[in-house]
Motif scaffolding. Structure first.
Motif, PDB file in Angstrom:
ATOM      1  N   THR A 239      22.592 -58.177  32.205  1.00 44.90           N
ATOM      2  CA  THR A 239      21.813 -59.483  31.278  1.00 44.90           C
ATOM      3  C   THR A 239      22.922 -60.697  31.747  1.00 44.90           C
ATOM      4  N   LEU A 240      22.175 -62.277  31.652  1.00 41.73           N
ATOM      5  CA  LEU A 240      23.605 -62.633  31.716  1.00 41.73           C
ATOM      6  C   LEU A 240      23.831 -63.432  30.309  1.00 41.73           C
ATOM      7  N   SER A 241      25.139 -63.842  29.736  1.00 41.80           N
ATOM      8  CA  SER A 241      25.568 -63.740  28.864  1.00 41.80           C
ATOM      9  C   SER A 241      25.613 -65.802  28.949  1.00 41.80           C
ATOM     10  N   GLU A 242      25.106 -66.657  27.552  1.00 44.53           N
ATOM     11  CA  GLU A 242      24.296 -67.730  27.306  1.00 44.53           C
ATOM     12  C   GLU A 242      25.931 -68.461  27.827  1.00 44.53           C
ATOM     13  N   SER A 243      26.809 -68.437  27.480  1.00 42.79           N
ATOM     14  CA  SER A 243      28.185 -69.411  28.682  1.00 42.79           C
ATOM     15  C   SER A 243      27.666 -68.889  30.247  1.00 42.79           C
ATOM     16  N   ASP A 244      27.351 -68.310  31.119  1.00 44.69           N
ATOM     17  CA  ASP A 244      27.214 -67.708  32.053  1.00 44.69           C
ATOM     18  C   ASP A 244      25.852 -68.580  32.672  1.00 44.69           C
ATOM     19  N   LYS A 245      24.955 -68.723  31.620  1.00 47.45           N
ATOM     20  CA  LYS A 245      23.581 -69.406  31.910  1.00 47.45           C
ATOM     21  C   LYS A 245      24.397 -71.331  32.025  1.00 47.45           C
ATOM     22  N   ARG A 246      24.981 -71.296  31.124  1.00 44.05           N
ATOM     23  CA  ARG A 246      25.411 -72.851  30.731  1.00 44.05           C
ATOM     24  C   ARG A 246      25.754 -73.077  31.978  1.00 44.05           C
ATOM     25  N   ASN A 247      27.033 -72.485  32.768  1.00 43.20           N
ATOM     26  CA  ASN A 247      28.177 -72.477  33.512  1.00 43.20           C
ATOM     27  C   ASN A 247      27.444 -72.859  35.115  1.00 43.20           C
ATOM     28  N   ILE A 248      25.893 -71.824  34.833  1.00 40.99           N
ATOM     29  CA  ILE A 248      24.993 -72.478  36.215  1.00 40.99           C
ATOM     30  C   ILE A 248      24.423 -73.109  36.273  1.00 40.99           C
ATOM     31  N   LYS A 249      23.766 -73.719  34.641  1.00 41.09           N
ATOM     32  CA  LYS A 249      23.004 -74.600  35.376  1.00 41.09           C
ATOM     33  C   LYS A 249      23.666 -75.976  35.559  1.00 41.09           C
ATOM     34  N   LYS A 250      25.369 -76.197  35.634  1.00 36.29           N
ATOM     35  CA  LYS A 250      26.115 -77.266  35.852  1.00 36.29           C
ATOM     36  C   LYS A 250      26.263 -77.208  36.997  1.00 36.29           C
ATOM     37  N   MET A 251      25.746 -75.527  37.633  1.00 34.77           N
ATOM     38  CA  MET A 251      26.447 -75.229  39.273  1.00 34.77           C
ATOM     39  C   MET A 251      25.277 -75.501  39.954  1.00 34.77           C
ATOM     40  N   ILE A 252      23.543 -75.831  39.416  1.00 36.04           N
ATOM     41  CA  ILE A 252      22.953 -75.688  40.258  1.00 36.04           C
ATOM     42  C   ILE A 252      22.772 -76.413  41.380  1.00 36.04           C
ATOM     43  N   ASN A 253      23.021 -78.009  40.787  1.00 37.30           N
ATOM     44  CA  ASN A 253      22.160 -79.167  41.796  1.00 37.30           C
ATOM     45  C   ASN A 253      23.792 -79.149  42.824  1.00 37.30           C
ATOM     46  N   LYS A 254      24.878 -78.190  42.927  1.00 35.62           N
ATOM     47  CA  LYS A 254      26.335 -78.531  43.548  1.00 35.62           C
ATOM     48  C   LYS A 254      26.392 -77.566  44.440  1.00 35.62           C
ATOM     49  N   ILE A 257      22.620 -71.347  45.872  1.00 36.95           N
ATOM     50  CA  ILE A 257      21.844 -70.358  45.037  1.00 36.95           C
ATOM     51  C   ILE A 257      23.518 -68.923  45.446  1.00 36.95           C
ATOM     52  N   LYS A 258      23.648 -68.858  46.688  1.00 33.54           N
ATOM     53  CA  LYS A 258      24.416 -67.243  47.543  1.00 33.54           C
ATOM     54  C   LYS A 258      26.024 -67.765  46.767  1.00 33.54           C
ATOM     55  N   GLU A 259      26.228 -69.157  46.909  1.00 39.48           N
ATOM     56  CA  GLU A 259      27.466 -69.523  45.676  1.00 39.48           C
ATOM     57  C   GLU A 259      27.728 -69.185  44.401  1.00 39.48           C
ATOM     58  N   ILE A 260      26.744 -69.842  43.860  1.00 39.89           N
ATOM     59  CA  ILE A 260      26.782 -69.371  42.527  1.00 39.89           C
ATOM     60  C   ILE A 260      26.701 -67.094  42.639  1.00 39.89           C
ATOM     61  N   THR A 261      26.065 -67.202  42.901  1.00 42.20           N
ATOM     62  CA  THR A 261      26.107 -65.852  43.070  1.00 42.20           C
ATOM     63  C   THR A 261      27.289 -65.355  43.032  1.00 42.20           C
ATOM     64  N   ASN A 262      27.602 -65.066  43.727  1.00 45.74           N
ATOM     65  CA  ASN A 262      29.029 -64.937  44.631  1.00 45.74           C
ATOM     66  C   ASN A 262      30.199 -65.249  43.057  1.00 45.74           C
ATOM     67  N   LEU A 263      30.179 -66.312  42.773  1.00 48.09           N
ATOM     68  CA  LEU A 263      30.506 -67.247  42.328  1.00 48.09           C
ATOM     69  C   LEU A 263      31.064 -66.385  40.777  1.00 48.09           C
ATOM     70  N   ILE A 264      29.455 -65.884  40.593  1.00 53.43           N
ATOM     71  CA  ILE A 264      29.169 -65.364  39.058  1.00 53.43           C
ATOM     72  C   ILE A 264      29.848 -64.659  38.698  1.00 53.43           C
ATOM     73  N   ASN A 265      29.906 -63.086  40.152  1.00 54.01           N
ATOM     74  CA  ASN A 265      29.587 -62.269  40.298  1.00 54.01           C
ATOM     75  C   ASN A 265      31.315 -61.591  40.275  1.00 54.01           C
ATOM     76  N   GLN A 266      31.810 -62.625  40.768  1.00 51.63           N
ATOM     77  CA  GLN A 266      33.111 -62.620  41.271  1.00 51.63           C
ATOM     78  C   GLN A 266      33.825 -62.033  40.136  1.00 51.63           C
ATOM     79  N   ASN A 267      33.894 -62.991  38.681  1.00 50.24           N
ATOM     80  CA  ASN A 267      34.400 -62.782  37.764  1.00 50.24           C
ATOM     81  C   ASN A 267      33.467 -61.793  36.142  1.00 50.24           C
ATOM     82  N   ASN A 268      32.831 -61.016  36.829  1.00 48.90           N
ATOM     83  CA  ASN A 268      31.899 -60.797  35.388  1.00 48.90           C
ATOM     84  C   ASN A 268      31.082 -59.771  36.455  1.00 48.90           C
TER      85      ASN A 268
END
Length: 286
Positions: A239-254, A257-268
């Motif tokens: 499960t994603l933490s609330e902090s991760d979810k907030r970060n994804i919401k900030k990145m979703i338009n920039k 999905i593949k880039e966000i997935t790799n970025l979040i997965n890298q450090n978690n």
């Protein structure tokens, strides 16, 4: 009311579903032999195959050929015989009738007409293969693979998400076609390939899926394969933490999905699938 008429041997009138040996002709129950002997008719897929078994036990009951190409045509005739209080047994070439074999059409018509259906326990390639696999005994039986590549991919992708042992039937002509798909969708699992179960040359081949290779020569006999349950990495958080979810919401338009997935997965220690699905949900909400 269910038909409870008995014949002279105390057998209920109706349709008997009788499993036959999957290899060794000795693997048949005394009860199965008794019912086959006392049936008025036996429905079988291939009379030549069934005759080998019936001759061994000196059973002379009249045979009716009933396979996937004529079972609809036969239906009215067989139902009429059952309604005349005949005892009819249905067998397949091997194993239980109606399981990846003809039978369902007649069974459903008997249910509609309130005709007794009496199933017998007996030989099964499915349970035999699972019992020797060493895999999780919570299993799903699929049967034969689809013919078309597109459907094979669709089904295996769906099945690969399930955390159960999986059992398939494969013809020797198709095993090499199927192996690349198994390697694609079931990596990091184990596989058992059962060949000629209960026969003299029976063979049980065990591999890690990634080490599975194409057969140089077409294997003989029908194959039953068991793929082990899905191994879940306990170090992964699902499960994603609330902090991760907030970060994804900030990145979703920039970012993609593949880039966000790799970025979040890298450090978690979160599965890529969990991240990807959350991103997809956000995209769909817009």
């Amino acid at each position: 009311m269910v038909n409870q008429k008995l014949n002279n041997d105390g057998l209920k009138k109706g349709l008997y579903l009788i499993p036959t040996p999957i290899g060794n002709l000795g693997d048949i129950t005394f009860r199965a032999i008794n019912i086959l002997e006392n049936s008025d008719y036996i429905l079988c897929e291939d009379t030549r195959v069934s005759k080998k078994l019936l001759d061994k036990y000196k059973i002379n009951t009249k045979l009716i050929s009933n396979h996937k190409f004529n079972e609809v045509k036969n239906l009215k005739k067989i139902i009429n015989l059952l309604n005349q209080d005949n005892i009819i047994s249905m067998i397949s070439d091997a194993g239980a009738p109606g399981i990846s074999d003809p039978g369902a059409i007649l069974i459903n018509e008997c249910l509609k007409q309130n005709i007794d259906i009496i199933p017998l326990p007996g030989p099964s390639a499915v349970t035999t293969a699972v019992s020797v696999s060493g895999f999780d005994d919570k299993y799903l039986f699929y049967g034969f693979f689809p013919d078309k590549e597109k459907l094979i991919r669709k089904e295996l992708k769906r099945l690969s998400d399930l955390n159960f042992s999986l059992v398939f039937f494969v013809s020797p002509k198709k095993i090499n076609k199927i192996i690349p798909f198994i390697k694609e969708y079931f990596i990091k699992r184990k596989i058992l390939i059962c060949r000629e179960i209960s026969k003299y040359y029976e063979e049980y081949l065990r591999y890690d899926v990634e080490k599975l290779q194409i057969f140089n020569n077409e294997p003989k006999g029908e194959l039953t394969i068991v793929i082990s349950e899905k191994k879940i990495d306990k170090n992964f958080s699902q499960t994603l933490s609330e902090s991760d979810k907030r970060n994804i919401k900030k990145m979703i338009n920039k970012l993609t999905i593949k880039e966000i997935t790799n970025l979040i997965n890298q450090n978690n220690k979160i599965s890529k699938k969990e991240i990807y699905n959350f991103c997809l949900k956000l995209k769909n909400e817009k």
